[in-house]
Write an enzyme that holds these catalytic residues in place. Structure first.
Site, PDB file in Angstrom:
ATOM      1  N   CYS A  74       0.949  -1.042   0.031  1.00  0.00           N
ATOM      2  CA  CYS A  74       0.079  -0.014   0.075  1.00  0.00           C
ATOM      3  C   CYS A  74       0.946   1.211  -0.105  1.00  0.00           C
ATOM      4  O   CYS A  74       1.573   1.446   0.920  1.00  0.00           O
ATOM      5  CB  CYS A  74      -0.787  -0.137   1.073  1.00  0.00           C
ATOM      6  SG  CYS A  74      -1.946   1.344   1.381  1.00  0.00           S
ATOM      7  N   CYS A 197      -5.388   6.080  -3.509  1.00  0.00           N
ATOM      8  CA  CYS A 197      -4.627   4.815  -3.939  1.00  0.00           C
ATOM      9  C   CYS A 197      -3.298   5.201  -4.217  1.00  0.00           C
ATOM     10  O   CYS A 197      -3.051   5.389  -5.408  1.00  0.00           O
ATOM     11  CB  CYS A 197      -5.187   3.645  -4.409  1.00  0.00           C
ATOM     12  SG  CYS A 197      -4.445   2.178  -4.574  1.00  0.00           S
TER      13      CYS A 197
END
Length: 260
Positions: A74, A197
């Site tokens: 991530c 994101c």
């Protein structure tokens, strides 16, 4: 058991972070992770991270999606855990840490955290989408009027289609606006649209470079629902990119404790 937690967000992508250097938090307890990430019955977050000790590194990053499952890299989470490590006094303005996809470097400059991503190669080109891995798998497609695009429904269709249903993919819809990209992302594991994101905007910037969206440049300004990011890179070949840096704010929100 009582846990102290820290809430961070990177352009609206929010995380619960726990200092687990004492290994009190059971990293196999997926149900607890999901409970803590629940926005109605828990703390609420897109994901949860554990900061742990790792020999030869400043720390180890362990990342879970909000469904409770340990997941792939991530990018915004990586930037936030670097800011957290700085808050703990583990690092000064530079970090070297390990995550599920290997080693990462990071630099802190005022409120901006710059995270070095893994090299990218093996980019799949299709008539209407690109598919690549930037630490996590990403489907990227250019669309018109992305601001009003139904990201949830269209993203869900792709994430659960015959090809991607088993392992899942993140789905990014992008559009050029002036000198920047607008990017909206449906994330697997969250199973919905997030405000931002990090690995997704990295994928979007690389796709824009392949498509020559902004000409022969090696950086890309990106707008997400939660704020602005920048991606710098070196286009080694048409199929390989290295020296990739994801740059943007990583913000402490609040600290608390929870009994579970």
């Amino acid at each position: 058991m009582n846990y102290t937690f820290y809430k961070y967000q990177g352009t609206g992508n929010d995380f619960v972070i726990i200092d687990n250097r004492d290994m009190r938090f059971d990293r196999t307890n997926n149900a607890l992770v999901a409970k803590l990430c629940d926005r109605r019955f828990g703390i609420g977050a897109d994901g949860l991270m554990l900061l742990q000790t790792k020999a030869g590194y400043d720390f180890e990053m362990v990342y879970y999606n909000s469904d409770g499952n340990e997941s792939s890299m991530c990018g915004n989470g990586g930037r936030c855990i670097v800011a957290f490590a700085h808050k703990l006094g583990l690092i000064k303005n530079k970090a070297r840490f390990t995550a599920i996809d290997g080693e990462h470097e990071a630099v802190i400059e005022n409120t901006i955290v710059k995270l070095k991503m893994n090299d990218v190669k093996g980019i799949e080109r299709n008539p209407d989408f690109y598919f690549l891995n930037t630490g996590s798998p990403h489907y990227v497609a250019f669309v018109k009027d992305v601001e009003h695009f139904n990201v949830f429904e269209e993203g869900k269709k792709i994430r659960y289609n015959a090809r991607f249903k088993e392992k899942g993919t993140n789905v990014n819809f992008i559009e050029k606006k002036d000198n920047h990209l607008l990017v909206r992302t449906y994330e697997r594991g969250v199973e919905g649209e997030t405000y931002s994101c990090g690995t997704g905007v990295t994928a979007a910037a690389i796709v824009a470079a392949i498509a020559n969206t902004f000409g022969p440049v090696e950086s890309c300004n990106i707008n997400t629902l939660g704020g602005n990011l920048n991606v710098r890179f070196h286009k080694k070949t048409e199929e390989e990119f290295d020296n990739i840096w994801l740059e943007g704010p990583a913000t402490f929100v609040f600290e608390g404790s929870v009994d579970v």
